[in-house]
Write an enzyme that holds these catalytic residues in place. Structure first.
Site, PDB file in Angstrom:
ATOM      1  CG  ASP A  43       4.676  -4.021  16.465  1.00 14.90           C
ATOM      2  OD1 ASP A  43       5.725  -4.242  15.826  1.00 14.90           O
ATOM      3  OD2 ASP A  43       3.731  -3.358  16.000  1.00 14.90           O
ATOM      4  CB  THR A  46       8.719  -5.120  10.832  1.00 19.24           C
ATOM      5  OG1 THR A  46       7.658  -4.187  10.585  1.00 19.24           O
ATOM      6  CG2 THR A  46       8.164  -6.449  11.339  1.00 19.24           C
ATOM      7  CB  ALA A 110       0.586  -7.825  13.745  1.00 19.39           C
ATOM      8  CB  THR A 152      -7.295  -4.526   3.252  1.00 18.94           C
ATOM      9  OG1 THR A 152      -7.331  -3.664   2.124  1.00 18.94           O
ATOM     10  CG2 THR A 152      -6.784  -5.883   2.774  1.00 18.94           C
ATOM     11  CG  ASP A 153     -10.665  -1.493   0.209  1.00 21.76           C
ATOM     12  OD1 ASP A 153      -9.444  -1.746   0.265  1.00 21.76           O
ATOM     13  OD2 ASP A 153     -11.108  -0.375  -0.123  1.00 21.76           O
ATOM     14  CD  GLU A 154      -4.922  -3.176  -1.248  1.00 20.90           C
ATOM     15  OE1 GLU A 154      -4.213  -4.027  -1.817  1.00 20.90           O
ATOM     16  OE2 GLU A 154      -4.489  -2.098  -0.829  1.00 20.90           O
ATOM     17  CE1 TYR A 179      -1.629  -5.999   3.219  1.00 15.49           C
ATOM     18  CE2 TYR A 179      -2.888  -4.932   1.478  1.00 15.49           C
ATOM     19  CZ  TYR A 179      -2.660  -5.171   2.823  1.00 15.49           C
ATOM     20  OH  TYR A 179      -3.453  -4.580   3.774  1.00 15.49           O
ATOM     21  CE  LYS A 183      -4.943  -7.870   6.093  1.00 11.80           C
ATOM     22  NZ  LYS A 183      -4.554  -7.797   7.546  1.00 11.80           N
ATOM     23  NE  ARG A 302       1.391  -0.528  -5.856  1.00 11.59           N
ATOM     24  CZ  ARG A 302       0.710  -0.019  -4.822  1.00 11.59           C
ATOM     25  NH1 ARG A 302      -0.590  -0.240  -4.706  1.00 11.59           N
ATOM     26  NH2 ARG A 302       1.307   0.704  -3.914  1.00 11.59           N
TER      27      ARG A 302
HETATM   28  P1  NAD Z   1       1.789  -0.923   9.323  1.00  8.77           P
HETATM   29  O1  NAD Z   1       2.680  -1.565   8.316  1.00  8.77           O
HETATM   30  O2  NAD Z   1       1.882   0.531   9.556  1.00  8.77           O
HETATM   31  O3  NAD Z   1       1.979  -1.630  10.738  1.00  8.77           O
HETATM   32  C1  NAD Z   1       2.090  -3.018  10.866  1.00  8.77           C
HETATM   33  C2  NAD Z   1       2.645  -3.316  12.267  1.00  8.77           C
HETATM   34  O4  NAD Z   1       2.700  -4.751  12.402  1.00  8.77           O
HETATM   35  C3  NAD Z   1       4.069  -2.796  12.497  1.00  8.77           C
HETATM   36  O5  NAD Z   1       4.155  -2.188  13.763  1.00  8.77           O
HETATM   37  C4  NAD Z   1       4.929  -4.044  12.436  1.00  8.77           C
HETATM   38  O6  NAD Z   1       6.094  -3.976  13.243  1.00  8.77           O
HETATM   39  C5  NAD Z   1       3.968  -5.108  12.936  1.00  8.77           C
HETATM   40  N1  NAD Z   1       4.321  -6.447  12.435  1.00  8.77           N
HETATM   41  C6  NAD Z   1       4.630  -6.781  11.161  1.00  8.77           C
HETATM   42  N2  NAD Z   1       4.944  -8.089  11.101  1.00  8.77           N
HETATM   43  C7  NAD Z   1       4.813  -8.584  12.357  1.00  8.77           C
HETATM   44  C8  NAD Z   1       4.992  -9.875  12.930  1.00  8.77           C
HETATM   45  N3  NAD Z   1       5.372 -10.917  12.192  1.00  8.77           N
HETATM   46  N4  NAD Z   1       4.757 -10.025  14.252  1.00  8.77           N
HETATM   47  C9  NAD Z   1       4.367  -8.959  15.014  1.00  8.77           C
HETATM   48  N5  NAD Z   1       4.210  -7.716  14.532  1.00  8.77           N
HETATM   49  C10 NAD Z   1       4.427  -7.538  13.215  1.00  8.77           C
HETATM   50  O7  NAD Z   1       0.314  -1.348   8.885  1.00  8.77           O
HETATM   51  P2  NAD Z   1      -1.058  -0.557   9.024  1.00  8.77           P
HETATM   52  O8  NAD Z   1      -1.234   0.313   7.848  1.00  8.77           O
HETATM   53  O9  NAD Z   1      -1.157  -0.002  10.374  1.00  8.77           O
HETATM   54  O10 NAD Z   1      -2.094  -1.759   8.861  1.00  8.77           O
HETATM   55  C11 NAD Z   1      -2.588  -2.447   9.999  1.00  8.77           C
HETATM   56  C12 NAD Z   1      -3.623  -3.466   9.543  1.00  8.77           C
HETATM   57  O11 NAD Z   1      -4.685  -2.803   8.880  1.00  8.77           O
HETATM   58  C13 NAD Z   1      -3.070  -4.480   8.542  1.00  8.77           C
HETATM   59  O12 NAD Z   1      -3.643  -5.732   8.831  1.00  8.77           O
HETATM   60  C14 NAD Z   1      -3.562  -3.981   7.197  1.00  8.77           C
HETATM   61  O13 NAD Z   1      -3.726  -5.056   6.300  1.00  8.77           O
HETATM   62  C15 NAD Z   1      -4.902  -3.382   7.594  1.00  8.77           C
HETATM   63  N6  NAD Z   1      -5.416  -2.303   6.732  1.00  8.77           N
HETATM   64  C16 NAD Z   1      -4.628  -1.227   6.464  1.00  8.77           C
HETATM   65  C17 NAD Z   1      -5.152  -0.177   5.698  1.00  8.77           C
HETATM   66  C18 NAD Z   1      -4.343   1.054   5.385  1.00  8.77           C
HETATM   67  O14 NAD Z   1      -4.781   1.875   4.581  1.00  8.77           O
HETATM   68  N7  NAD Z   1      -3.184   1.239   5.985  1.00  8.77           N
HETATM   69  C19 NAD Z   1      -6.460  -0.263   5.208  1.00  8.77           C
HETATM   70  C20 NAD Z   1      -7.229  -1.395   5.497  1.00  8.77           C
HETATM   71  C21 NAD Z   1      -6.698  -2.397   6.279  1.00  8.77           C
HETATM   72  O1  TDX Z   2       4.380   7.051  -4.602  1.00 10.35           O
HETATM   73  C1  TDX Z   2       3.281   6.557  -4.850  1.00 10.35           C
HETATM   74  N1  TDX Z   2       2.569   7.025  -5.909  1.00 10.35           N
HETATM   75  C2  TDX Z   2       1.343   6.532  -6.245  1.00 10.35           C
HETATM   76  O2  TDX Z   2       0.729   6.991  -7.228  1.00 10.35           O
HETATM   77  C3  TDX Z   2       2.705   5.518  -4.037  1.00 10.35           C
HETATM   78  C4  TDX Z   2       3.463   4.974  -2.855  1.00 10.35           C
HETATM   79  C5  TDX Z   2       1.455   5.044  -4.371  1.00 10.35           C
HETATM   80  N2  TDX Z   2       0.795   5.521  -5.455  1.00 10.35           N
HETATM   81  C6  TDX Z   2      -0.570   5.033  -5.752  1.00 10.35           C
HETATM   82  C7  TDX Z   2      -0.780   3.545  -5.714  1.00 10.35           C
HETATM   83  C8  TDX Z   2      -2.222   3.432  -5.244  1.00 10.35           C
HETATM   84  O3  TDX Z   2      -3.103   3.600  -6.340  1.00 10.35           O
HETATM   85  O4  TDX Z   2      -1.392   5.559  -4.684  1.00 10.35           O
HETATM   86  C9  TDX Z   2      -2.411   4.625  -4.318  1.00 10.35           C
HETATM   87  C10 TDX Z   2      -2.263   4.278  -2.847  1.00 10.35           C
HETATM   88  O5  TDX Z   2      -1.064   3.544  -2.692  1.00 10.35           O
HETATM   89  P1  TDX Z   2      -0.605   2.911  -1.284  1.00 10.35           P
HETATM   90  O6  TDX Z   2      -0.480   3.976  -0.264  1.00 10.35           O
HETATM   91  O7  TDX Z   2       0.576   2.031  -1.534  1.00 10.35           O
HETATM   92  O8  TDX Z   2      -1.907   2.082  -0.869  1.00 10.35           O
HETATM   93  P2  TDX Z   2      -2.699   0.858  -1.530  1.00 10.35           P
HETATM   94  O9  TDX Z   2      -1.834   0.042  -2.410  1.00 10.35           O
HETATM   95  O10 TDX Z   2      -3.983   1.393  -2.073  1.00 10.35           O
HETATM   96  O11 TDX Z   2      -2.985  -0.018  -0.186  1.00 10.35           O
HETATM   97  C11 TDX Z   2      -3.353   0.667   1.044  1.00 10.35           C
HETATM   98  O12 TDX Z   2      -4.732   0.559   1.290  1.00 10.35           O
HETATM   99  C12 TDX Z   2      -5.220  -0.693   1.601  1.00 10.35           C
HETATM  100  C13 TDX Z   2      -2.579   0.107   2.234  1.00 10.35           C
HETATM  101  O13 TDX Z   2      -1.185   0.221   1.993  1.00 10.35           O
HETATM  102  C14 TDX Z   2      -2.952  -1.319   2.505  1.00 10.35           C
HETATM  103  O14 TDX Z   2      -2.309  -1.798   3.678  1.00 10.35           O
HETATM  104  C15 TDX Z   2      -4.450  -1.360   2.717  1.00 10.35           C
HETATM  105  O15 TDX Z   2      -4.862  -2.696   2.848  1.00 10.35           O
END
Ligand code: NAD
Ligand code: TDX
Length: 364
Positions: A43, A46, A110, A152-154, A179, A183, A302
């Site tokens: 990691d 960041t 990551a 991700t589903d996005e 983003y 992905k 957004r």
């Molecule tokens: P996060 O942002 O919480 O964590 C990302 C981690 O990756 C951090 O620890 C960061 O330091 C590390 N990182 C970033 N850039 C790096 C680099 N260049 N080299 C090494 N490490 C690096 O993210 P998360 O929410 O835990 O998401 C993890 C994975 O799951 C991502 O691939 C994201 O696309 C995917 N994902 C997230 C969600 C969600 O809702 N959070 C949903 C579906 C998929």
């Molecule tokens: O303050 C806020 N108010 C608000 O209404 C924020 C931060 C977000 N939102 C809305 C935007 C989205 O419709 O809430 C929803 C969720 O927002 P995020 O938490 O930023 O998630 P989203 O953009 O849906 O993406 C997340 O899910 C898919 C993760 O961040 C991604 O990493 C993952 O791939």
């Protein structure tokens, strides 16, 4: 690696992004429940990481809490030499010196993960999410290590609020933010490496995760931490956008199911039938905090805001996985309690992310 009856066994994992939200929950859960597994985390630490994520809830570093089972390298996946070193070491450890690399896998978490940041600085999303993934895929091929790519589903873009369809493995890619474009590109690279370079891999596309250790820039922790500080939740636009929520432990259990039982080369969509509009989630939180249902603010929407995500989970359910967190309300209450009990974990990160938001966000 045993392939008998379509099951694989992994004893040595490299978890990229293991100091972030999903990765750290994966690491903690695996160390606690699978005593045969050793984990190495790579990691870059960041802004999105928290070094406390690599400690137990009691503050004991994972190296000490799980002697011989946990190690860590601070390094950037964009640096191909670092990636090659770490993946090569994983392969050597798992082979026990006999040259076979069975039992080793990369769980690739990551990424730059926040949509709002990708609108301001897309370049780092291309570097980490695309170039970093290519480096890992290339190293996995070189060292003959299995790779599970977390996506991700996005990548599918969005659905209309009243669309009867959900995303399936046949849904075309149509990403709408830098983003999700990065992905989507990473997913394509993984599939191209599977087809043309002999990469042994699986892919999963999951819906929105919630749970402990999620950065306070994200929707649910941003509102929880605001409410703990006595401030109002902030809804983008009218708050009608829908997300399909899944608890992070359910996501990570699904990842283990794919590692062990998934068909090599396949993609699985992970979701827990958790569709809710953002305004519903805010009202759920206000209820938990004992506040009035309208005690929130509408703020700047957004740009290009995806309307709705929804996963048809048939592909992952076909492997026998099902969520444990059927009740979103119960999962949310547990998550609120975690943020209440771990205020030192999020305070500094919240100050920094609120400072960023204040550059662009206005009350409507
Ligand atoms: P996060 O942002 O919480 O964590 C990302 C981690 O990756 C951090 O620890 C960061 O330091 C590390 N990182 C970033 N850039 C790096 C680099 N260049 N080299 C090494 N490490 C690096 O993210 P998360 O929410 O835990 O998401 C993890 C994975 O799951 C991502 O691939 C994201 O696309 C995917 N994902 C997230 C969600 C969600 O809702 N959070 C949903 C579906 C998929
Ligand atoms: O303050 C806020 N108010 C608000 O209404 C924020 C931060 C977000 N939102 C809305 C935007 C989205 O419709 O809430 C929803 C969720 O927002 P995020 O938490 O930023 O998630 P989203 O953009 O849906 O993406 C997340 O899910 C898919 C993760 O961040 C991604 O990493 C993952 O791939």
């Amino acid at each position: 690696m045993s392939t008998e009856a379509n099951t694989r066994t992994f004893t040595h994992l490299l978890v990229t992004g293991g100091a972030g939200f999903i990765g750290s929950n994966f690491v903690h859960r695996t160390l606690a429940t699978r005593p045969e597994v050793k984990i190495h985390v790579l990691d870059a630490l960041t802004y999105a990481a928290n070094p406390d994520n690599l400690k137990t809830e009691e503050g004991i570093p994972l190296e000490e809490a799980y002697p011989g089972r946990f190690t860590f390298t601070k390094g950037d996946i964009v640096n191909s030499a670092v990636v090659d070193d770490v993946v090569g070491e994983l392969a050597r450890e798992a082979s026990g010196g006999d040259g076979r690399t069975s039992g080793a896998a990369i769980v690739h978490c990551a990424a730059e993960s926040h949509n709002d940041n990708s609108l301001v600085d897309p370049g780092v999303f291309a570097r980490t999410n695309v170039e970093g993934t290519v480096n890992l895929a290339a190293a996995a091929v070189r060292h003959n290590v299995f790779l599970h790519h977390i996506s991700t589903d996005e990548v599918f873009g969005d659905l209309a609020l009243d669309d009867p369809q959900r995303f399936t493995t046949a849904t075309p890619y149509r990403p709408s933010s830098p983003y999700s474009a990065s992905k989507a590109s990473a997913d394509h690279f993984i599939r191209a490496f599977i087809r043309s370079k002999g990469l042994r891999a699986t892919v999963s596309n999951c819906s929105n995760n919630y749970g402990p250790r999620q950065h306070p820039e994200k929707f649910i922790p941003r509102q929880i931490t605001a409410l703990i500080e006595g401030k109002k939740p902030r809804l983008y636009g009218q708050g009608l956008n829908v997300r399909d929520w899944i608890h992070v432990d359910d996501h990570n259990d699904a990842v283990w199911t794919i590692l062990e039982k998934g068909t090599e080369g396949e993609t699985y969509l992970i979701g827990a039938d958790g569709e809710r509009s953002n305004i519903q989630v805010v009202r759920d939180l206000l209820r938990i905090f004992g506040q009035q249902p309208n005690a929130f603010l509408h703020v700047t929407d957004r740009p290009g805001h995806d309307r709705r995500y929804a996963i048809d989970p048939i592909s992952i359910r076909s492997l026998g996985w099902e969520p444990v967190y059927w009740s979103f309300d119960a999962g949310l209450r547990e998550t609120v309690a975690w943020y209440q009990n771990n205020q030192q974990w999020w305070k500094e990160a919240r100050v920094a992310s609120e400072e960023k938001y204040s550059q662009t966000e206005r009350e409507l």
